[in-house]
Design a protein around this motif. Structure first.
Motif, PDB file in Angstrom:
ATOM      1  N   ARG A   4       0.814  -1.201   0.000  1.00 13.18           N
ATOM      2  CA  ARG A   4       0.000   0.000   0.000  1.00 13.18           C
ATOM      3  C   ARG A   4       0.859   1.267   0.000  1.00 13.18           C
ATOM      4  N   GLU A   5       1.682   1.414   1.031  1.00 13.51           N
ATOM      5  CA  GLU A   5       2.373   2.686   1.218  1.00 13.51           C
ATOM      6  C   GLU A   5       3.515   2.901   0.212  1.00 13.51           C
ATOM      7  N   LYS A   6       4.423   1.912   0.122  1.00 12.30           N
ATOM      8  CA  LYS A   6       5.618   2.146  -0.673  1.00 12.30           C
ATOM      9  C   LYS A   6       5.328   2.086  -2.164  1.00 12.30           C
ATOM     10  N   SER A  19       2.200   2.005  -3.560  1.00 14.59           N
ATOM     11  CA  SER A  19       0.888   2.562  -3.921  1.00 14.59           C
ATOM     12  C   SER A  19       0.121   1.647  -4.866  1.00 14.59           C
TER      13      SER A  19
END
Lengths: 429, 424
Positions: free
Chosen positions: A300-302, A304
Motif C-alpha cells: 500500500r504505502e511504498k 501505492s
C-alpha cells in the motif's frame, strides 16, 4: 473481573463474567449446530422468525415497545460462523440497574423475554406463523442478494464460496436463495424443535450480577427447554492442511465497478496440527494484519498498488485471507507483490522492529477485549469452541513471548490455494 | 481545571481551557485497561472559503481531507507507523465540519499522547509526497464511487443544499485535489490547526494532570485568529431539488431522505434540540414505531433502515434511509404517519418509552470510548457537554417533540435520494 462457568442444564453451559465496570450488561444464548449447505438457511431463518413475536408479545411492535420501556434494551437474533459450526441465537445488551433513574430488575426481564422468544414463539396449532416465516424468508433473500452492495465483502464471500466449494466452510451463513425459497412454515417448525432439543447451548453473561443469581434466573427462563442426546452429533471443523490442487485456482467476476477487488486464500498448513493461537496471530500481524505489516507498508504505502491491503486468519479453519482494493491493471503486480511479501516472512526477512510492533498491536487488541462486553462475549465463545483456555490478558502475555523462529515456522508452511478477482465489466458499445 | 461529577451515571468529567485557547475534556474510567485520545480541529471538508487578515481565501474541494492524510508525515517518519509500532491503534477522519486524529492503546499512553500532539501540530510536507498522495486519494475517491451508501448520501446533499459546500464530497474530486500543493497545505494548517480552533478529548485509564501538563508543554503557547468561514448564501427551508435518482450495481433500491434543520444556538439549546429530534425520530420512525413495524411486516423496509441527526458546517440535518423495493410507498406511509401525528398529537405512553429508549442509548454509547470521545469533541465545538443529556432527556415535553415533527417532516421539507439497480 470474575469469571465462572457452570453447566446449568444438560449441555447448557453458562459463562459469567461478574464486573461492575460496564454501564450496559450483555446476555447471549447460543445454539451450536453444524454448518452445511442443507441446513444453513433454516438455521439462519429460525432466530429471525422467533424474534418476530412470542406468546405474550405477539408482534414486533409489542416486543420493541417492551424493550424501549426497559430503557432502550436491545435484543437481536445473532448468527455467527465459527469454522464449520453455525452459531444461532439471541444477544441482548441492556442498561445496568445501577445507572437508571428507577430500579428495574432488567436482567430478570431480559432473560425472561429471551427465554420466551426461544421457547414460546407466536404459533398457530403448533406451527410457526406462516406470515412471519414468509416475511422473514423475504428479508433473508434481500440480505443474500444485497451482498453485492458491499463490493469488498462480496469479493471475500465469492472467494470463500469457490475456494471451499468441496468443504462445508464454503457455505454462506445464510445458505442459498433456493434453499430459502423452499422452506415451509411446517418444515421450519420441525427444524426449530430439532435445533432446540439437540444443540449444545452456550450462554454468556457479563454484568454486575453474581453468577449464582444469573444461573437461577437463566434456569428459570429456560425451564421448559427440551433436551435430548443426539448420538450422531458431530460438531467441529474439518481442517485441511494442504491446498486442494497442486497449483492455485483462479476465479473472477465482472461487475460495473470502478475499482477492482483482489482476494487470496491461503491454507495455514502444519501449524494447525496443534495451533498456537498467539504465534499464528503474530505471524499474521507481521505479514498483513496490522498497520506496520509487510502488506500495509509495502504493497500500500511504498508501491501505492492499492488503497487497502490486509490479511486475516481464521483459527477455526486454519486459513488466511488477503483482501485488497486495486486498479484493474494492477492485478498482476499486486498479486506478485503480495506473494513476494509472504516469501519475505518465510525467509525471516523482517526486522525485530516489525516483529515487536506486530506483537504490541495484537497484545493490545487482546487487552482491549476486557473493556467491551461484546468483545468478551465473542472471545469466550471462541474459547469454548477451540480454546486456548486462558483469559484475554493471559493470551496477550503469550503473544508478547512469541519468537521470530515461531513466526518463520508458521510462515513456511502457508500455501496459496485460490485467487479471486472482481474486475470491471467491459463498456458496452 | 474544573471537575464535574455526574452522580446519576457514575462519571466525573474534567475540563480545562489552556491560555492558547485549546479546550480539553477528560473522562477518567477506572477498571479499564485502554485509553482513547482524540485531537481534533474545527475544520472540515466544507470550510473552503474563509477570511484571514481581512481577506477572503478560496481553497480546492478535498483540501481538509488531503491535509488529514498528509499530517501523518513527520520529519522522523510516519506517525501512523510510530504509533502502531508502539502498540497503539491510530486513525483519523475528516467530516464536513471537523478533522479528528485519534488513537487507542492499552500501554505507553504517555508516549502515544505526545506523538499525537506532536504530529498534528507539526506541518511537514514536500512537493513529492503531495504528488504521491494525489494517487492514493485518487484511489480512495474511486473506491467510494462504488459504495452505494456514499453515493446516495452525496446525491442527497446536492438536493438539500444549493450553496453550502457540504453538498460536495469531503474527499473532493480527482480534478480538485490536483490543484493542491505543499504551499496550500502549509497555509491551511497554519490557519486551522491552531490551538484556539482545536479540542482534545481523552477517555480511559488516565492521569488528568499529566494530559493537561503535556498539552501545555508540547503545543504552541499562543493561539491564533479563528477565521470566519463562508458557507455560501442563506439556504431556503425547502430543498433545492426534491428528488434525485441514480443507478448502480445494487440488489434493491437504496434510499435516503432528509430535511434541513435550522441549528439552535450553540450551548445547551443545541444539545436539547438534538435530543428532541432524536426522541421525535425514535417515536415516529424508530424500531418500535407503528411506521417501521408495519412497513417491515409489509416487506417494504428491512433492518437496514436507520436515521440520524447531524450538525455540521453551520447547518444541521435529519437523515433517514435504507433499502426498499418500493421507495414511494415508504415515502407515502411516512407522510401519512406525520399527518396523523400532527392531527392527533403524540401517544404519551410511546413518548415516555421513547425517552427511556434515548436514555438507555446514551448510556450504552458511554460504554464505547470512541463514541464518547466523538461526543465530547462535538460538544466542545458546539459549546455543550454531552453528559448533560441525561438530565435534559427527562425534561423534554411532548409538545417540543410534536413541534419538531411538524417543522421538519412535512412533505415539502423533505428531499429524497434513490439508487436504483442497473437494469439488466
Amino acid at each position: 473481573m470474575n469469571i465462572s462457568t457452570d453447566m446449568i442444564m444438560q449441555d447448557v453451559v453458562l459463562t459469567c463474567l461478574q464486573t461492575d465496570k460496564f454501564k450496559t450488561s450483555c446476555l447471549s444464548i447460543n445454539l451450536l449446530t453444524a454448518l452445511n449447505r442443507e441446513s444453513a438457511s433454516k438455521n439462519a431463518l429460525t432466530p429471525k422468525v422467533l424474534h418476530r413475536g412470542t406468546f405474550s408479545l405477539p408482534d414486533m411492535a409489542a416486543i420493541s415497545q417492551k424493550l424501549d420501556s426497559l430503557y432502550g434494551a436491545r435484543l437481536f437474533p445473532m448468527l455467527r460462523k465459527k469454522g464449520e459450526i453455525q452459531v444461532v441465537g439471541f444477544c441482548s445488551d441492556f442498561a445496568d440497574d445501577a445507572f437508571l433513574p428507577e430500579s428495574g430488575g432488567n436482567l430478570e426481564k431480559i432473560a425472561a423475554l429471551m427465554g420466551e422468544m426461544l421457547l414460546r414463539p407466536a404459533a398457530k396449532a403448533g406451527v410457526l406463523l406462516e406470515d412471519y416465516v414468509e416475511s422473514e424468508k423475504e428479508k433473508l433473500l434481500e440480505k443474500l442478494r444485497g451482498r453485492i452492495n458491499d463490493k469488498r465483502a462480496y469479493a471475500l464471500q465469492r472467494l470463500l464460496e469457490q475456494m471451499f466449494s468441496m468443504e462445508d466452510y464454503g457455505t454462506d451463513i445464510l445458505g442459498s436463495e433456493q434453499a430459502i425459497e423452499n422452506i415451509s412454515a411446517k418444515e421450519l417448525t420441525e427444524h426449530y424443535h430439532h435445533l432446540l432439543e439437540s444443540s449444545p447451548i452456550e450462554i454468556f453473561y457479563c454484568g454486575s450480577a453474581a453468577p449464582e443469581r444469573v444461573a437461577e434466573i437463566l434456569k428459570n427462563a429456560l425451564k421448559e427447554l427440551p433436551r435430548s442426546v443426539d448420538e450422531e452429533l458431530d460438531l467441529g471443523t474439518d481442517i485441511r492442511m494442504n491446498t486442494l490442487e497442486a497449483q492455485p485456482r483462479y476465479f473472477e467476476d465482472e461487475l460495473q465497478v470502478t475499482q477492482g477487488k483482489l482476494c487470496m486464500g491461503f491454507r495455514l498448513g502444519e501449524c494447525m496440527e496443534e495451533p498456537d493461537t498467539a504465534a499464528i496471530k503474530v505471524f499474521n500481524g507481521v505479514f498483513g494484519g496490522c498497520v506496520t505489516s509487510k502488506l500495509f507498508m509495502n504493497v500500500r504505502e511504498k508501491l501505492s498498488l492499492c488503497y487497502y491491503a490486509g490479511s486475516s486468519v481464521d483459527l477455526h479453519k486454519g486459513v488466511m485471507i488477503v483482501s485488497s482494493g486495486i486498479e484493474f491493471d494492477k492485478y498482476d503486480d499486486a498479486r506478485s507483490e503480495i506473494m513476494a511479501q509472504l516469501e519475505a516472512v518465510k525467509k525471516g526477512d523482517f526486522t525485530d522492529g516489525e516483529l515487536e510492533a506486530a506483537k504490541r498491536s495484537i497484545a493490545g487488541d487482546y487487552r482491549s477485549v476486557c473493556d467491551s462486553p461484546a468483545a468478551l462475549e465473542d472471545f469466550y465463545l471462541n474459547q469454548a469452541l477451540i480454546g486456548p483456555d486462558c483469559s484475554p490478558e493471559e493470551l496477550a502475555g503469550l503473544v508478547e513471548r512469541v519468537t521470530r523462529e515461531q513466526v518463520i515456522d508458521i510462515a513456511k508452511d502457508v500455501e496459496l490455494d485460490a485467487v479471486y478477482f472482481l474486475r470491471g465489466a467491459k463498456e458496452k458499445n | 481545571m474544573q471537575t464535574k461529577k455526574y452522580e446519576n451515571i457514575g462519571e466525573t468529567l474534567i475540563t480545562e481551557t489552556l491560555p492558547n485557547g485549546l479546550t480539553i475534556n477528560l473522562l477518567p474510567k477506572s477498571g479499564f485497561t485502554k485509553s482513547y485520545a482524540m485531537f481534533a480541529t474545527n475544520y472540515g471538508g466544507a470550510d473552503r472559503r474563509f477570511k484571514l487578515a481581512g481577506q477572503w481565501i478560496d481553497t480546492p474541494a478535498g483540501i481538509a481531507h488531503f491535509l488529514e492524510h498528509k499530517m501523518f508525515d513527520m520529519p522522523n517518519g510516519n506517525a501512523l507507523s510510530i504509533l502502531s509500532a508502539n502498540g497503539a491503534s491510530p486513525n483519523a477522519f475528516t467530516s464536513s465540519g471537523m478533522t479528528a486524529y485519534y488513537f487507542e492503546c492499552t500501554s505507553k499512553f504517555e508516549e502515544n499522547l505526545k506523538t499525537l500532539l506532536e504530529f498534528v501540530s507539526t506541518a511537514y510536507f514536500t512537493a513529492e509526497s503531495v504528488q504521491k498522495e494525489q494517487g492514493i486519494i485518487g484511489q480512495e475517491i474511486r473506491m467510494v464511487e462504488d459504495d452505494p451508501g456514499y453515493v446516495v448520501y452525496n446525491n442527497l446533499m446536492r438536493c438539500l443544499y444549493k450553496h453550502n459546500p457540504v453538498r460536495d464530497s469531503v474527499a473532493g474530486t480527482v480534478e480538485s485535489i490536483a490543484q493542491i500543493s505543499d504551499k496550500t497545505l502549509y497555509d491551511c494548517h497554519k490557519v486551522f490547526y491552531n490551538p484556539s480552533n482545536m479540542t482534545l478529548s481523552v477517555v480511559g485509564s488516565i492521569d488528568p494532570e499529566f494530559v493537561i501538563k503535556t498539552a501545555k508543554e508540547l503545543l504552541p503557547s499562543e493561539g491564533g485568529e479563528v477565521p470566519e468561514r463562508d458557507y455560501g448564501e442563506k439556504e431556503s427551508d425547502t430543498p433545492h431539488t426534491a428528488e434525485v435518482r441514480a443507478s448502480m450495481e445494487v440488489s434493491a433500491p437504496q434510499f435516503l431522505f432528509g430535511s434541513v434543520i435550522k441549528p439552535a444556538d450553540k450551548g445547551t439549546p443545541r444539545l436539547r434540540q438534538m435530543l428532541i429530534g432524536e426522541t421525535a425520530l425514535r417515536l415516529l420512525i424508530g424500531r418500535s414505531s407503528g411506521f417501521y413495524t408495519k412497513l417491515y411486516a409489509d416487506g417494504l423496509l428491512n433492518n437496514s433502515f436507520e436515521y440520524e441527526i447531524d450538525y455540521t458546517a453551520g447547518t444541521a440535518m435529519l437523515l433517514a434511509g435504507g433499502e426498499s423495493r418500493d421507495v414511494s410507498a415508504v415515502m407515502d406511509a411516512l407522510c401519512a404517519e406525520v399527518e396523523a401525528v400532527c392531527k392527533n398529537g403524540v401517544d404519551l405512553n410511546l413518548f415516555e418509552n421513547a425517552k427511556k429508549g434515548i436514555y438507555g442509548a446514551q448510556l450504552r454509547s458511554l460504554g464505547s470510548f470512541s463514541s464518547t470521545a466523538i461526543s465530547l469533541t462535538d460538544g466542545a465545538f458546539s459549546g455543550f457537554c454531552p453528559l448533560d443529556a441525561f438530565e435534559i432527556i427527562g425534561s423534554i415535553t411532548a409538545d417540543e417533540v410534536l413541534s419538531f415533527i411538524k417543522a421538519q417532516l412535512s412533505r415539502e421539507r423533505l428531499a429524497l435520494s434513490v439508487i436504483d439497480p442497473v437494469s439488466k
